[in-house]
Design an enzyme around this catalytic site. Structure first.
Site, short mmCIF file in Angstrom:
data_model
loop_
_atom_site.label_atom_id
_atom_site.label_comp_id
_atom_site.label_asym_id
_atom_site.label_seq_id
_atom_site.Cartn_x
_atom_site.Cartn_y
_atom_site.Cartn_z
N GLU A 143 0.82 -1.22 0.00
CA GLU A 143 0.00 0.00 0.00
C GLU A 143 0.85 1.27 0.00
O GLU A 143 0.53 2.24 -0.69
CB GLU A 143 -0.93 0.02 1.22
CG GLU A 143 -2.13 -0.90 1.12
CD GLU A 143 -1.82 -2.33 1.49
OE1 GLU A 143 -0.68 -2.61 1.91
OE2 GLU A 143 -2.72 -3.19 1.35
N HIS A 159 -9.89 -4.77 11.41
CA HIS A 159 -10.60 -4.62 10.14
C HIS A 159 -11.93 -3.88 10.29
O HIS A 159 -12.76 -3.93 9.40
CB HIS A 159 -10.88 -6.00 9.52
CG HIS A 159 -9.67 -6.62 8.92
ND1 HIS A 159 -8.58 -6.98 9.65
CD2 HIS A 159 -9.37 -6.94 7.64
CE1 HIS A 159 -7.66 -7.51 8.86
NE2 HIS A 159 -8.12 -7.50 7.63
#
Lengths: 476, 367
Positions: free
Chosen positions: A209, A278
């Site tokens: 990322e 998450h």
């Protein structure tokens, strides 16, 4: 006893699926690991494997059947040595259909959807279901000219359509991220884009990322218009340096000379039973940063209209989607170029007694709460912020002037939140209009727990919104 | 005949052995490397007298500019961080002379003044940015570390160590996407060479065959930490090998050796063979920034490099050898001092930004 083969849950949010194809027929002997069927979820087509060995005695759900609830018996299997004739007779109609040779288009003929047997199917428990239920129970009317045709569209499709339309219109727009191309999107948001635009413009990245957020930002500085997809915004933490230090500051630091027209998008907020790393809402993080635009749409129409605006914006945009909303359908206007203004909130429901402000999935809760409040004679106005930065203070304050009471609903933590920001705005700019202290209804101030009961307890819920609204109306 | 200075990290004061072809020390062939195509070992650039004079002029401009910036800092006219390029001039000049301004992109970290001057950006607007004035290249809102010239395709000027490597890879992505024939050059230091995003970028750059020259300016110290105190592999040109990016080690104190390596690198990248990594062995004479007392190395070490390896002194001797007169060099020196003095005056006399500038350029659009 024959073994019942049930429709499996193939993702944390799956409630039902399509039995796309049977790879076995009645009378076939199967062993553990054999692929029995292909099942389509809203995200992907999955293979369904046999766990036990034996003979398929009946097929209860024909292939091509849509909307098969998780837990429904779809076939039965008799283990070796058992009397197959003792097996539960399969519903003849479906079984017969399953044996017919299928035409090219298996979905052309819709089979009857059997109900799950033996009471409610056993589904995964999650507090996220309550959030989605609130969304499903509400309706949403996009503002469009009278007579505009509206098409039921999922948020997922609306986002994809927005990208596809902008990519058709502007060759400088491209999509980059993990699994966006060949896999068709981890959450299927980029489905079909590779086929239409090719691998030059729909680019699979390694799982890096930080690197690809930087490459996207650099490409934007060089003049392109990248859409960077994060599989979820949780993973954007690896890349937040480029979002904040590279993209957001470029224009200012260069005295307006160098721009960074980029969209960072992906699902944000709690999903179902995925635990603390998450399930978090980053809206307040990004909203704190000057130089960024932060958008968090609720409906499919807003998702489409605002993503198109984000891609066209000359500024860096953080576009926060919501996994639980992806599969939800809303009316989307059928217009050639449906673009919405950035920075404008929307009155999702007009009312006079109390203002409920929210964004993203929280809007569903607010609308559901408003419905329940109406039954008790409280007419709530619901504001969907849509853009978090710049925040549409004017719309909020105008509503406050009318209702004199405000509740903020946020699927996220309470501390240093969008809710706390709105409370500050109400204090600073709307103090004279307040007849009661503003209340915020948010998630609990803890990392998201995994256990179903704790998760449910941690998430914001409709009852609390109703309670807060009554309380600020001094009716609770 | 150029002396190839090659200060080493471990014992920088050690007398560096003179080498004819500096790149030879970095011959990257080994049994572990497959028979993939590799760039040829670069040779020292055979510059014309005019080219050598131009390199000399540019290096001297950077040196004098930086000395002046150091002075202005001491006078309190420049604030915050100010990282001087003194000692490293041959790197930016040698490499960027092989690029095309306005076509090829350059990006670097916070030690950026030299790269801007080497790309032909007006010293006045750079100095005015250092003093935080409205006439500065970033309207006084960027400062020493944050300067850009999109017109020149100079993309900064970045304050976060290593960020420019990913951003530069993005610029290379743009060149390839647009098919404009340009290449990107991303500079970073021996310190940044340990950042994770550098390797994420290496991976994608090679995977997608992006036209980028990664340049490690190894000046031996990441702030106060010497290379071999921070790097398990201190031969930094090898850092791309596991991504199949060929690396070349170059004497960064010899502008002609640098230019020679640039020729090879540019040819490789423009031919669509993907990225290349250059490690430039160089040395900064000043501290990491103006506030660094540089106690981590001895005065002798610095002096030894200055005496034996100074890139400007070396080229001066070569110019004299090809018949450039003392008078010509003196005139050039005088001209440069004038340019720098004018830039300093401009930077000092220009007004500060209007108060209203505080709120401009946050966003481009109105929402």
């Amino acid at each position: 006893m024959p073994i019942e083969l049930k429709m499996p849950a193939l993702s944390p949010t799956m409630e039902e699926g399509t039995l796309a194809k049977w790879l076995v027929k009645e009378g076939d002997t199967v062993k553990s690991g054999d692929i029995l069927a292909e099942i389509e979820t809203d995200k992907a087509t999955m293979e369904y494997e046999a766990i036990d060995e034996g003979t398929i005695t009946s097929i209860a759900v024909a292939e091509g059947t849509e909307g098969v609830k998780v837990g429904t018996v779809i076939a039965t299997l008799t283990e070796e040595g058992e009397d197959a004739s003792a097996a539960t007779p399969a519903p003849k109609k479906e079984a017969a259909k399953a044996e017919e040779p299928k035409a090219e288009e298996p979905k052309a003929e819709k089979a009857e959807v059997p109900a799950p047997e033996g009471g409610a199917p056993r589904q995964m428990e999650t507090g996220a279901r309550d959030l989605v239920a609130a969304v499903e129970a509400t309706s949403d009317d996009p503002e469009v000219p009278e007579g505009t045709e509206l098409v039921k569209t999922t948020v997922r499709e609306a986002l994809r359509d927005a990208m596809a339309e902008e990519m058709r219109a502007d060759g400088d727009v491209f999509v980059m991220g993990e699994e966006v191309a060949q896999y068709q999107g981890a959450y299927k948001v980029t489905q079909g884009l590779l086929d239409e635009f090719g691998d030059k413009r729909v680019i699979d990245t390694p799982i890096t990322e930080y690197g690809f957020a930087g490459i996207g930002s650099g490409a934007a500085m060089g003049g392109l218009k990248p859409i960077i997809e994060f599989m979820t915004f949780n993973f954007a933490m690896q890349a937040i340096d480029h979002i904040i230090n590279s993209a957001a500051k470029t224009n200012y630091m260069s005295g307006g000379q160098m721009r960074c027209p980029i969209v960072f998008r992906g699902p944000n907020g709690a999903a179902a039973r995925v635990g603390a790393q998450h399930s978090q809402n980053y809206a307040p993080w990004y909203a704190a940063v000057p130089g960024l635009i932060v958008i968090a749409p609720y409906s499919a129409a807003d998702a489409k209209g605002l993503l198109k605006a984000a891609i066209r914006s000359p500024d860096p945009v953080v576009f926060l989607e919501n996994e639980l909303l992806y599969g939800q359908s809303f009316d989307v206007p059928k217009l050639d170029d449906y673009v919405l203004p950035i920075g404008k909130a929307r009155i999702a429901k007009a009312g006079t007694d109390v203002t409920i402000v929210s964004y993203s999935i929280g809007v569903g809760l607010a609308l559901e709460a408003a419905k329940q409040l109406a039954e008790e004679g409280i007419d709530a106005e619901v504001i969907d912020l849509r853009t978090i930065r710049p925040l549409d203070k004017a719309t909020v304050l105008k509503s406050l002037k009318k209702t004199n009471r405000m509740v903020v609903v946020e699927e996220g933590w309470p501390v240093c939140s969008i809710a706390s920001e709105l409370m500050a705005i109400a204090m600073e700019d709307g103090f004279d209009d307040l007849d009661a202290p503003v209340k915020r209804v948010t998630n609990e101030d803890v990392p998201m727990p995994y256990a179903a009961n704790l998760e449910k307890a941690a998430l914001v819920n409709v009852a609390d919104v109703v309670g807060a609204a009554k309380s600020v109306c001094y009716k609770g | 005949m150029a002396k190839a200075a090659s200060p080493r990290a471990a014992t920088p004061a050690r007398k560096a052995p003179a080498r004819k072809a500096p790149a030879a020390q970095a011959a990257p062939t080994s049994a572990t490397v497959s028979n993939r195509e590799r760039p040829a070992d670069p040779t020292r650039y055979e510059a014309s007298k005019a080219e050598m004079l131009e390199f000399y002029r540019q290096m001297l401009l950077i040196r004098r500019f930086e000395e002046k910036a150091g002075q202005l800092y001491g006078l309190g006219l420049i604030g915050g961080f100010c990282h001087l390029y003194i000692g490293q001039e041959a790197v930016a000049v040698g490499l960027q002379s092989a690029l095309e301004v306005g076509k090829d992109s350059v990006i670097t970290g916070y030690r950026d003044h030299g790269h801007m001057l080497a790309y032909g950006i007006d010293p006045k607007v750079i100095m005015a940015e250092l003093t935080g004035r409205a006439a500065g290249i970033s309207k006084g809102k960027g400062g020493s570390m944050h300067m850009f010239s999109v017109e020149h395709r100079f993309y900064g000027g970045h304050g976060i160590v290593g960020a420019q490597v990913s951003l530069g890879t993005g610029l290379a992505f743009k060149h390839k996407y647009a098919g404009d024939g340009g290449v990107a050059m991303a500079y970073f230091g021996d310190g940044a060479a340990n950042q994770g995003q550098v390797y994420e970028s290496f991976n994608m750059a090679e995977l997608w065959k992006l036209p980028i020259i990664f340049v490690i300016e190894n000046n031996q110290y990441a702030m106060g930490t010497s290379v071999n105190r921070a790097s398990s592999e201190d031969q930094l040109y090898r850092r791309g090998e596991s991504f199949r990016i060929p690396g070349i080690q170059v004497d960064g104190m010899d502008v002609l050796a640098v230019r020679g390596a640039a020729e090879e690198a540019v040819a490789w990248v423009r031919a669509g063979k993907g990225p290349i990594l250059l490690e430039l062995k160089t040395y900064r004479y000043r501290g990491h920034s103006m506030s660094d007392p540089a106690k981590y190395r001895s005065r002798d070490e610095v002096q030894a490099v200055r005496d034996k390896s100074d890139p400007i002194d070396h080229l001066k001797k070569e110019l004299e050898a090809v018949g450039v007169t003392e008078d010509e060099l003196k005139k050039l020196e005088k001209d440069i001092r004038t340019i720098v003095a004018e830039a300093a005056d401009f930077a000092e006399e220009s007004p500060e930004p209007e108060a209203g500038e505080l709120y401009t350029d946050v966003l481009v659009g109105s929402y």
